[in-house]
Design a protein around this motif. Structure first.
Motif, mmCIF file in Angstrom:
data_model
loop_
_atom_site.group_PDB
_atom_site.id
_atom_site.type_symbol
_atom_site.label_atom_id
_atom_site.label_comp_id
_atom_site.label_asym_id
_atom_site.label_seq_id
_atom_site.Cartn_x
_atom_site.Cartn_y
_atom_site.Cartn_z
ATOM 1 N N MET A 1 -12.298 -7.622 -39.416
ATOM 2 C CA MET A 1 -13.538 -7.939 -40.131
ATOM 3 C C MET A 1 -13.296 -8.855 -41.337
ATOM 4 O O MET A 1 -14.250 -9.355 -41.926
ATOM 5 N N VAL A 2 -12.025 -9.052 -41.684
ATOM 6 C CA VAL A 2 -11.706 -9.902 -42.842
ATOM 7 C C VAL A 2 -10.670 -10.986 -42.503
ATOM 8 O O VAL A 2 -10.206 -11.696 -43.388
ATOM 9 N N THR A 3 -10.311 -11.110 -41.209
ATOM 10 C CA THR A 3 -9.327 -12.120 -40.818
ATOM 11 C C THR A 3 -9.863 -12.992 -39.683
ATOM 12 O O THR A 3 -10.767 -12.597 -38.956
ATOM 13 N N ASP A 4 -9.253 -14.175 -39.554
ATOM 14 C CA ASP A 4 -9.616 -15.071 -38.448
ATOM 15 C C ASP A 4 -8.670 -14.844 -37.266
ATOM 16 O O ASP A 4 -7.858 -13.913 -37.283
ATOM 17 N N ALA A 5 -8.758 -15.709 -36.244
ATOM 18 C CA ALA A 5 -7.959 -15.540 -35.029
ATOM 19 C C ALA A 5 -6.459 -15.645 -35.280
ATOM 20 O O ALA A 5 -5.647 -15.107 -34.510
ATOM 21 N N THR A 6 -6.076 -16.317 -36.368
ATOM 22 C CA THR A 6 -4.645 -16.464 -36.686
ATOM 23 C C THR A 6 -4.141 -15.355 -37.602
ATOM 24 O O THR A 6 -2.966 -15.322 -37.966
ATOM 25 N N GLY A 7 -5.045 -14.456 -38.020
ATOM 26 C CA GLY A 7 -4.655 -13.363 -38.903
ATOM 27 C C GLY A 7 -4.783 -13.664 -40.378
ATOM 28 O O GLY A 7 -4.450 -12.835 -41.221
ATOM 29 N N GLU A 8 -5.279 -14.861 -40.723
ATOM 30 C CA GLU A 8 -5.474 -15.232 -42.137
ATOM 31 C C GLU A 8 -6.755 -14.581 -42.673
ATOM 32 O O GLU A 8 -7.746 -14.452 -41.947
ATOM 33 N N ILE A 9 -6.725 -14.224 -43.964
ATOM 34 C CA ILE A 9 -7.926 -13.682 -44.603
ATOM 35 C C ILE A 9 -8.990 -14.779 -44.648
ATOM 36 O O ILE A 9 -8.724 -15.895 -45.087
ATOM 37 N N THR A 10 -10.182 -14.462 -44.193
ATOM 38 C CA THR A 10 -11.277 -15.434 -44.142
ATOM 39 C C THR A 10 -12.012 -15.488 -45.486
ATOM 40 O O THR A 10 -11.602 -14.847 -46.456
ATOM 41 N N ASN A 11 -13.097 -16.223 -45.521
ATOM 42 C CA ASN A 11 -13.905 -16.344 -46.742
ATOM 43 C C ASN A 11 -15.100 -15.403 -46.753
ATOM 44 O O ASN A 11 -15.959 -15.506 -47.632
ATOM 45 N N ALA A 12 -15.173 -14.504 -45.777
ATOM 46 C CA ALA A 12 -16.301 -13.570 -45.721
ATOM 47 C C ALA A 12 -15.882 -12.291 -45.000
ATOM 48 O O ALA A 12 -14.960 -12.288 -44.188
ATOM 49 N N ILE A 13 -16.570 -11.214 -45.328
ATOM 50 C CA ILE A 13 -16.405 -9.946 -44.613
ATOM 51 C C ILE A 13 -17.484 -9.910 -43.544
ATOM 52 O O ILE A 13 -18.665 -10.115 -43.840
ATOM 53 N N SER A 14 -17.099 -9.654 -42.309
ATOM 54 C CA SER A 14 -18.062 -9.548 -41.202
ATOM 55 C C SER A 14 -18.110 -8.099 -40.753
ATOM 56 O O SER A 14 -17.314 -7.666 -39.916
#
Length: 199
Positions: A59-72
């Motif tokens: 819910m906080v990472t993208d497909a590469t495992g990096e922390i994204t800019n939003a919580i989903s």
């Protein structure tokens, strides 16, 4: 800032000074990074205790495992039937990155918040954590809902200045109606006086 008295039964709003004091106090505690994430998830993203407990790395990472800019947040951990997306503040993103860096073998479905036994923390465990945190910092009237009320109030006070509206606050809070969102917002006596004088 002068605040009107909060309605009976509502969790106390946390001031900026109290927020800094709490974050400073967490530096000296065990599980400091996890505890900072828990606190900031409430005060910087408005999450409920159930949502803090249910948050997964996916819910906080993208497909590469990096922390994204939003919580989903998915509907499965939210109150009601809908999920929601909340932009990540810089402070919260930074502590999430630090927690992720110092965690071992994270899977996307793993809980972000783990208990001392390295198992998923329960909703009741989160509520208890905040009860002790606020008690240790001498804050009377605070609960696990205080960060959420603080987030909603601060957001409501700032959203119009950046071109948003209370509807945006409602969506980020995950409320079914504006009237519920408004019941969370703490009044500001000084702002009322200044606004009246601008008319």
């Amino acid at each position: 800032m002068l605040l009107i008295k909060k309605p009976e039964g509502q969790a106390k709003i946390i001031s900026r000074t109290e927020e800094k004091r709490i974050l400073h106090s967490l530096d000296a505690k065990q599980n400091s990074e996890r505890n900072k994430v828990m606190f900031l998830l409430t005060i910087k993203a408005g999450l409920r205790a159930k949502e803090v407990a249910g948050l997964r790395w996916s819910m906080v990472t993208d497909a590469t495992g990096e922390i994204t800019n939003a919580i989903s947040l998915t509907a499965s951990i939210c109150k009601g039937t809908k999920g929601r997306t909340i932009p990540l503040s810089k402070d919260l993103k930074q502590v999430l990155q630090q927690l992720q860096k110092n965690s071992t073998r994270i899977q996307s479905f793993d809980p972000v918040i783990l208990s001392a036994r390295k198992t998923a923390m329960t909703h009741h465990g989160v509520v208890y954590f905040f009860r002790i945190l606020y008690k240790d910092n001498g804050l009377i009237g605070c609960s696990s809902h205080s960060g959420r009320r603080t987030f909603i109030t601060r957001l409501a006070n700032r959203i119009i200045s950046v071109g948003g509206s209370l509807r945006d606050v409602q969506q980020m809070a995950g409320h079914s109606s504006l009237s519920i969102t408004q019941s969370y917002i703490e009044g500001n006596d000084r702002a009322k006086v200044e606004a009246v004088n601008l008319i």
